[in-house]
Design a protein around this motif. Structure first.
Motif, PDB file in Angstrom:
ATOM      1  N   LEU A 191       0.765  -1.610  -0.086  1.00  0.00           N
ATOM      2  CA  LEU A 191      -0.113  -0.605  -0.311  1.00  0.00           C
ATOM      3  C   LEU A 191       1.032   1.516  -0.273  1.00  0.00           C
ATOM      4  N   TYR A 192       2.260   1.870   0.586  1.00  0.00           N
ATOM      5  CA  TYR A 192       2.898   3.014   0.114  1.00  0.00           C
ATOM      6  C   TYR A 192       3.870   3.148  -0.264  1.00  0.00           C
ATOM      7  N   ASP A 193       3.802   2.100  -1.423  1.00  0.00           N
ATOM      8  CA  ASP A 193       4.546   2.219  -2.335  1.00  0.00           C
ATOM      9  C   ASP A 193       3.228   3.207  -3.553  1.00  0.00           C
ATOM     10  N   VAL A 233      11.976  -3.215   9.938  1.00  0.00           N
ATOM     11  CA  VAL A 233      11.731  -3.747   8.864  1.00  0.00           C
ATOM     12  C   VAL A 233      10.655  -3.044   8.268  1.00  0.00           C
ATOM     13  N   GLU A 234      10.740  -3.779   7.026  1.00  0.00           N
ATOM     14  CA  GLU A 234      10.185  -2.478   5.977  1.00  0.00           C
ATOM     15  C   GLU A 234       9.282  -3.262   4.464  1.00  0.00           C
ATOM     16  N   PRO A 235       8.034  -3.696   4.290  1.00  0.00           N
ATOM     17  CA  PRO A 235       7.831  -4.280   3.043  1.00  0.00           C
ATOM     18  C   PRO A 235       8.344  -2.841   2.043  1.00  0.00           C
ATOM     19  N   SER A 236       7.780  -1.467   2.142  1.00  0.00           N
ATOM     20  CA  SER A 236       7.593  -0.754   0.757  1.00  0.00           C
ATOM     21  C   SER A 236       8.907  -0.111   0.151  1.00  0.00           C
ATOM     22  N   GLY A 261      10.723  -7.007   4.769  1.00  0.00           N
ATOM     23  CA  GLY A 261       9.736  -8.262   4.709  1.00  0.00           C
ATOM     24  C   GLY A 261       8.844  -7.425   5.851  1.00  0.00           C
ATOM     25  N   TYR A 262       7.975  -8.490   5.396  1.00  0.00           N
ATOM     26  CA  TYR A 262       5.993  -8.319   6.692  1.00  0.00           C
ATOM     27  C   TYR A 262       6.797  -8.680   8.269  1.00  0.00           C
ATOM     28  N   ALA A 263       5.503  -8.124   8.437  1.00  0.00           N
ATOM     29  CA  ALA A 263       5.651  -8.418  10.113  1.00  0.00           C
ATOM     30  C   ALA A 263       5.184 -10.000  10.504  1.00  0.00           C
ATOM     31  N   GLU A 264       4.290 -10.639   9.359  1.00  0.00           N
ATOM     32  CA  GLU A 264       3.521 -11.838   9.805  1.00  0.00           C
ATOM     33  C   GLU A 264       5.127 -12.898   9.488  1.00  0.00           C
ATOM     34  N   ASN A 265       6.283 -12.285   8.811  1.00  0.00           N
ATOM     35  CA  ASN A 265       6.889 -13.765   8.937  1.00  0.00           C
ATOM     36  C   ASN A 265       8.125 -13.041   8.409  1.00  0.00           C
ATOM     37  N   ILE A 279       9.411  -2.104  13.428  1.00  0.00           N
ATOM     38  CA  ILE A 279       8.669  -3.456  12.737  1.00  0.00           C
ATOM     39  C   ILE A 279       7.163  -2.547  11.599  1.00  0.00           C
ATOM     40  N   GLY A 280       7.476  -2.273  10.605  1.00  0.00           N
ATOM     41  CA  GLY A 280       7.088  -1.087  10.000  1.00  0.00           C
ATOM     42  C   GLY A 280       7.451  -0.208  10.059  1.00  0.00           C
ATOM     43  N   ALA A 281       8.945   0.254   9.649  1.00  0.00           N
ATOM     44  CA  ALA A 281       9.325   1.379  10.304  1.00  0.00           C
ATOM     45  C   ALA A 281       9.335   2.581   9.327  1.00  0.00           C
ATOM     46  N   GLY A 282       8.954   2.085   8.177  1.00  0.00           N
ATOM     47  CA  GLY A 282       8.307   3.097   6.914  1.00  0.00           C
ATOM     48  C   GLY A 282       9.077   3.632   6.810  1.00  0.00           C
ATOM     49  N   THR A 283       9.896   5.523   7.353  1.00  0.00           N
ATOM     50  CA  THR A 283      10.757   5.903   6.251  1.00  0.00           C
ATOM     51  C   THR A 283      12.347   6.225   7.464  1.00  0.00           C
ATOM     52  N   THR A 325       5.559  10.240  -0.915  1.00  0.00           N
ATOM     53  CA  THR A 325       6.656  12.256   0.228  1.00  0.00           C
ATOM     54  C   THR A 325       6.048  12.102   1.487  1.00  0.00           C
ATOM     55  N   TYR A 326       6.099  10.933   2.267  1.00  0.00           N
ATOM     56  CA  TYR A 326       5.774  10.755   3.458  1.00  0.00           C
ATOM     57  C   TYR A 326       7.337  11.337   4.433  1.00  0.00           C
ATOM     58  N   ALA A 327       8.300  11.161   3.557  1.00  0.00           N
ATOM     59  CA  ALA A 327       8.838  11.665   4.616  1.00  0.00           C
ATOM     60  C   ALA A 327       9.137  13.130   4.897  1.00  0.00           C
ATOM     61  N   ILE A 353       6.692  -0.670  17.284  1.00  0.00           N
ATOM     62  CA  ILE A 353       5.376  -0.780  16.351  1.00  0.00           C
ATOM     63  C   ILE A 353       4.594   0.497  16.528  1.00  0.00           C
ATOM     64  N   MET A 354       5.616   1.483  15.864  1.00  0.00           N
ATOM     65  CA  MET A 354       4.478   2.887  15.357  1.00  0.00           C
ATOM     66  C   MET A 354       3.867   3.213  14.315  1.00  0.00           C
ATOM     67  N   LEU A 355       2.432   3.476  14.645  1.00  0.00           N
ATOM     68  CA  LEU A 355       1.394   3.707  14.006  1.00  0.00           C
ATOM     69  C   LEU A 355       1.723   2.462  12.606  1.00  0.00           C
ATOM     70  N   ALA A 356       1.799   1.156  12.955  1.00  0.00           N
ATOM     71  CA  ALA A 356       1.689   0.123  11.997  1.00  0.00           C
ATOM     72  C   ALA A 356       0.889  -0.591  12.030  1.00  0.00           C
TER      73      ALA A 356
HETATM   74  C1  LIG Z   1       1.137   4.535   8.855  1.00  0.00           C
HETATM   75  S1  LIG Z   1       3.019   3.695   8.389  1.00  0.00           S
HETATM   76  C2  LIG Z   1       4.053   4.318  10.316  1.00  0.00           C
HETATM   77  C3  LIG Z   1       6.005   3.999   9.859  1.00  0.00           C
HETATM   78  C4  LIG Z   1       6.674   4.483  10.968  1.00  0.00           C
HETATM   79  N1  LIG Z   1       6.275   3.578  11.979  1.00  0.00           N
HETATM   80  C5  LIG Z   1       6.084   5.811  11.642  1.00  0.00           C
HETATM   81  O1  LIG Z   1       5.534   6.157  12.238  1.00  0.00           O
HETATM   82  O2  LIG Z   1       6.504   6.972  10.573  1.00  0.00           O
HETATM   83  C6  LIG Z   1       2.845   2.343   8.191  1.00  0.00           C
HETATM   84  C7  LIG Z   1       4.843   1.715   7.806  1.00  0.00           C
HETATM   85  O3  LIG Z   1       3.685   0.254   8.482  1.00  0.00           O
HETATM   86  C8  LIG Z   1       4.067  -0.647   6.791  1.00  0.00           C
HETATM   87  N2  LIG Z   1       3.507  -1.662   7.031  1.00  0.00           N
HETATM   88  C9  LIG Z   1       2.048  -2.144   5.752  1.00  0.00           C
HETATM   89  N3  LIG Z   1       1.905  -3.513   6.357  1.00  0.00           N
HETATM   90  C10 LIG Z   1       2.989  -3.844   7.154  1.00  0.00           C
HETATM   91  C11 LIG Z   1       3.418  -5.678   6.807  1.00  0.00           C
HETATM   92  N4  LIG Z   1       2.699  -6.903   6.976  1.00  0.00           N
HETATM   93  N5  LIG Z   1       4.390  -6.015   7.894  1.00  0.00           N
HETATM   94  C12 LIG Z   1       5.627  -4.732   7.976  1.00  0.00           C
HETATM   95  N6  LIG Z   1       4.982  -3.589   8.024  1.00  0.00           N
HETATM   96  C13 LIG Z   1       3.845  -2.853   7.235  1.00  0.00           C
HETATM   97  C14 LIG Z   1       4.064   0.406   5.188  1.00  0.00           C
HETATM   98  O4  LIG Z   1       4.517   0.442   4.615  1.00  0.00           O
HETATM   99  C15 LIG Z   1       4.077   1.615   6.296  1.00  0.00           C
HETATM  100  O5  LIG Z   1       5.684   1.792   6.053  1.00  0.00           O
END
Ligand SMILES: C[S@@+](CC[C@H](N)C(=O)[O-])C[C@H]1O[C@@H](n2cnc3c(N)ncnc32)[C@H](O)[C@@H]1O
Length: 261
Positions: free
Chosen positions: A3-5, A61-64, A82-86, A40-44, A10-12, A99-102
């Motif tokens: 999704l985040y691709d 860890v970040e999939p996008s 990678g993905y959080a589920e694996n 996990i879901g480290a974003g930018t 312009t997230y950063a 896990i910050m807002l992810a």
């Molecule tokens: C709202 S952003 C938050 C990014 C970062 N933690 C922050 O606080 O700025 C959510 C992130 O979770 C990632 N994400 C989505 N599904 C995920 C998954 N299954 N496993 C790991 N990360 C995932 C997205 O690609 C996105 O970068």
């Protein structure tokens, strides 16, 4: 494609770490002795960077790929696709996890929590999330009503989330409300609680996933009613008292595990 691709280009530009959120995160982590933290879901990488600057080694860890293309490199941060589920990590690779807002974006949050518990070997897990029970009280939903359904269907109710974390980890979970400062620098959905003008900025909206999910019709209608209410003084009359507050509890929460002593 993650999704985040598509929505994270312009997230950063608008989602830099907020120093008050970062300070609370560091305070929670410092109560336990961790040196390697998995984000996990480290974003930018905005919060990974704060941890690295404070002496932690971070596995981010970040999939996008789009999100990873915006990171600021730091020698103490290792980026992992990678993905959080694996999680592509060995058992006990880290001492703690953030896990910050992810979590609300994960396909299977329960499996993700089992994975996080595995790679931290029972270490501390810290989440920053939102309490969906609070969403209908937020004035922004009067202009964008579909946010209520979106938030209620994506974020887990806090008691349910705490119970799942407790069941997965066997640890007690502390829930701490985090009132947002008025000058919040991480522009997530409630960034404009006292600064409604911010929602007219399309780059701010692009960094907020709820805006990506509404129809163009709802977006245009919501923006024009908000503009009209601001021009006519209606917004000030209804919500203007918020501008006097330094901070306000819109519904954001830190959840973290506490080991039995
Ligand atoms: C709202 S952003 C938050 C990014 C970062 N933690 C922050 O606080 O700025 C959510 C992130 O979770 C990632 N994400 C989505 N599904 C995920 C998954 N299954 N496993 C790991 N990360 C995932 C997205 O690609 C996105 O970068």
């Amino acid at each position: 494609m993650a999704l985040y691709d598509t929505i994270g280009r312009t997230y950063a530009q608008t989602r830099s770490s907020d120093p008050r959120i970062a300070a609370k995160l560091l305070e929670i982590l410092m109560s336990r002795q961790a040196s390697t933290i998995v984000d996990i879901g480290a974003g930018t990488g905005s919060y990974a960077l704060v941890l690295a600057e404070h002496g932690y080694r971070v596995l981010a860890v970040e999939p996008s790929a789009t999100m990873q293309s915006q990171v600021i490199a730091h020698p103490a941060i290792e980026w992992i696709e990678g993905y959080a589920e694996n999680l592509p990590l060995f058992n006990q690779s880290a001492d703690a996890a953030i896990i910050m807002l992810a979590l609300h974006h994960f396909q299977n949050y329960q499996q993700a929590l089992y994975e996080v518990h595995r790679v931290t070997g029972g270490g501390q897990i810290v989440l920053f999330t939102y309490d969906p029970a609070m969403i209908s009280e937020f004035w922004l939903t009067k202009y964008f009503p579909s946010f209520v359904k979106d938030i209620e269907s994506t974020f887990l109710p806090i008691p349910q989330l705490a119970a799942v974390i407790q069941a997965v980890t066997g640890m007690r979970v502390s829930v701490v409300p985090f009132p947002l400062p008025q000058d919040l620098s991480d522009a997530f959905a409630a960034v404009g609680w006292a600064r409604p003008e911010l929602y007219f900025n399309s780059i701010v909206r692009h960094g907020i996933s709820s805006f990506a999910k509404i129809t163009d019709e709802e977006l245009q209608q919501g923006l024009s009613s908000l503009r009209e209410d601001l021009e006519m003084g209606v917004w000030e009359q209804k919500y203007g008292q918020l501008r006097q507050l330094k901070e306000y509890d819109v519904g954001y929460r830190f959840l973290y595990t506490i080991a039995a002593s």
